[in-house]
Design a protein around this motif. Sequence first.
Motif, PDB file in Angstrom:
ATOM      1  N   ARG A 128      -8.125  25.112  35.325  1.00  0.00           N
ATOM      2  CA  ARG A 128      -9.245  25.969  34.934  1.00  0.00           C
ATOM      3  C   ARG A 128      -8.818  26.977  33.871  1.00  0.00           C
ATOM      4  O   ARG A 128      -9.558  27.235  32.903  1.00  0.00           O
ATOM      5  CB  ARG A 128      -9.778  26.710  36.163  1.00  0.00           C
ATOM      6  CG  ARG A 128     -11.034  27.513  35.877  1.00  0.00           C
ATOM      7  CD  ARG A 128     -11.382  28.422  37.019  1.00  0.00           C
ATOM      8  NE  ARG A 128     -10.341  29.410  37.247  1.00  0.00           N
ATOM      9  CZ  ARG A 128     -10.453  30.460  38.069  1.00  0.00           C
ATOM     10  NH1 ARG A 128     -11.577  30.627  38.748  1.00  0.00           N
ATOM     11  NH2 ARG A 128      -9.463  31.308  38.237  1.00  0.00           N
ATOM     12  N   ARG A 129      -7.632  27.527  34.042  1.00  0.00           N
ATOM     13  CA  ARG A 129      -7.154  28.493  33.051  1.00  0.00           C
ATOM     14  C   ARG A 129      -6.999  27.832  31.682  1.00  0.00           C
ATOM     15  O   ARG A 129      -7.440  28.363  30.646  1.00  0.00           O
ATOM     16  CB  ARG A 129      -5.836  29.097  33.528  1.00  0.00           C
ATOM     17  CG  ARG A 129      -5.318  30.223  32.652  1.00  0.00           C
ATOM     18  CD  ARG A 129      -4.147  30.942  33.304  1.00  0.00           C
ATOM     19  NE  ARG A 129      -3.072  30.026  33.641  1.00  0.00           N
ATOM     20  CZ  ARG A 129      -2.774  29.654  34.882  1.00  0.00           C
ATOM     21  NH1 ARG A 129      -3.508  30.076  35.904  1.00  0.00           N
ATOM     22  NH2 ARG A 129      -1.761  28.839  35.114  1.00  0.00           N
ATOM     23  N   GLN A 132     -10.448  26.945  30.318  1.00  0.00           N
ATOM     24  CA  GLN A 132     -11.167  28.106  29.798  1.00  0.00           C
ATOM     25  C   GLN A 132     -10.624  28.543  28.454  1.00  0.00           C
ATOM     26  O   GLN A 132     -11.396  28.927  27.554  1.00  0.00           O
ATOM     27  CB  GLN A 132     -11.080  29.258  30.817  1.00  0.00           C
ATOM     28  CG  GLN A 132     -11.940  29.045  32.053  1.00  0.00           C
ATOM     29  CD  GLN A 132     -11.779  30.153  33.049  1.00  0.00           C
ATOM     30  OE1 GLN A 132     -10.824  30.933  32.982  1.00  0.00           O
ATOM     31  NE2 GLN A 132     -12.716  30.224  33.998  1.00  0.00           N
ATOM     32  N   ARG A 136     -12.804  28.372  25.197  1.00  0.00           N
ATOM     33  CA  ARG A 136     -13.041  29.573  24.391  1.00  0.00           C
ATOM     34  C   ARG A 136     -12.723  29.331  22.911  1.00  0.00           C
ATOM     35  O   ARG A 136     -13.476  29.714  22.015  1.00  0.00           O
ATOM     36  CB  ARG A 136     -12.221  30.736  24.941  1.00  0.00           C
ATOM     37  CG  ARG A 136     -12.529  32.068  24.241  1.00  0.00           C
ATOM     38  CD  ARG A 136     -11.824  33.226  24.922  1.00  0.00           C
ATOM     39  NE  ARG A 136     -10.385  33.061  24.935  1.00  0.00           N
ATOM     40  CZ  ARG A 136      -9.677  32.753  26.034  1.00  0.00           C
ATOM     41  NH1 ARG A 136     -10.324  32.562  27.164  1.00  0.00           N
ATOM     42  NH2 ARG A 136      -8.374  32.624  25.982  1.00  0.00           N
ATOM     43  N   SER A 188     -16.505  24.148  32.968  1.00  0.00           N
ATOM     44  CA  SER A 188     -15.845  25.331  33.530  1.00  0.00           C
ATOM     45  C   SER A 188     -16.448  25.698  34.876  1.00  0.00           C
ATOM     46  O   SER A 188     -15.746  26.043  35.835  1.00  0.00           O
ATOM     47  CB  SER A 188     -15.961  26.496  32.546  1.00  0.00           C
ATOM     48  OG  SER A 188     -15.347  27.651  33.087  1.00  0.00           O
ATOM     49  N   GLN A 192     -14.736  25.739  38.570  1.00  0.00           N
ATOM     50  CA  GLN A 192     -14.801  26.925  39.414  1.00  0.00           C
ATOM     51  C   GLN A 192     -15.312  26.562  40.802  1.00  0.00           C
ATOM     52  O   GLN A 192     -14.809  27.057  41.824  1.00  0.00           O
ATOM     53  CB  GLN A 192     -15.713  27.972  38.769  1.00  0.00           C
ATOM     54  CG  GLN A 192     -15.825  29.278  39.554  1.00  0.00           C
ATOM     55  CD  GLN A 192     -14.508  30.020  39.634  1.00  0.00           C
ATOM     56  OE1 GLN A 192     -13.658  29.916  38.730  1.00  0.00           O
ATOM     57  NE2 GLN A 192     -14.313  30.756  40.714  1.00  0.00           N
TER      58      GLN A 192
END
Length: 361
Positions: A128-129, A132, A136, A188, A192
């Motif tokens: 997820r990190r 993201q 972004r 995303s 989550q």
Amino acid sequence: MNQRIVNKLNTVAVNAYKALGSVLLTLILVGLVSYLGVQIFFFVNHSWLTPTVVSPTDPEILQLNAQLAQQAASRDKLLADRRELEARMEQAERLMGAEKDFQERFRVALGSERTARAKALRRLATLRREYQEAAREISESNRAYAGMARTRTEALYNARMLEREERLTANHQLAQMAQSNLSLAEGSAELQTKLEAVKRELDGFDASLGGKSTGLNTEVLLLEREYTRSVLEVARAESDRRHLTESLKSLDEAVARYDALLASIRSSPWLEAIERGLTVGFVPYENLENAEAGIPLYRCALKLVWCREVGMVGQVLQGEVTVKHPVRQTMLRGVMVELKLRDERWARDELLLLGRPPLLL
């Protein structure tokens, strides 16, 4: 002449009556003296025994055999019940072993699942990190490019340097870029959601392993229900085993009592005489000291006179018996002794004398 014959006949009749009276009186006196003599003999003498012919059809033997069969059947029933209890005990022990093995493996499996969920959580957190960060960067690039492309397209279109179709194509590409940004946001959100689901599962496993009531989820609760059923089965099996152990102990005590009872019946002198084919005689307790092994036995024609030796006393048989007195209407307690007779027909006599003949006759 006739009177003389009558007088003689009267004299003969009187003499005959006197003689008959004397004979009857003598017989009565002899009978009375004999009766008193026998009664006095049995009152003061303790050197006699009563031979007994033991037959398989005797009431005592039949009663003892019936008791033996009844008690043996009761003992066999107890043994059958004991075997059934032992089978139930083995079943309870197998159930306990299986359920305890299941519980141990359940805890191991639960720990393994917790470890797997923790690893999955770490991987999802890292993904997820990274996702993201990439999303972004892609979104920023798309927004910068979209802004620049939209401004340039509008400028070229307004300057009549770009056809309408080309303008629509450019706007379509910009729309696709916006869709791409939306897909990145959805991705995303999905990551989550998965991360939160794995976190809940991990919390549920931690709560179950720690014995806590908070943090559990439905999946873990269903697993714990099976574990709880296993614990209840073990408790029930342990209770059954304790109950069965007490029942087996009671059955063993009952079987031991039956064994003692059967041994007592089998040791009866009546049965022993039948089984060993012995000739036996009854000796009252008060005569027992005069009935040692090897003591000669005498048979008398008239109970007290004209006696001769017919054998000797053997070993004393274990166990007490009760026999009617050979003369009086009373019951005597005593024991049976083995008789070693020269002729078995003497065993049918009512009385045999011990040691020596009475009155030395």
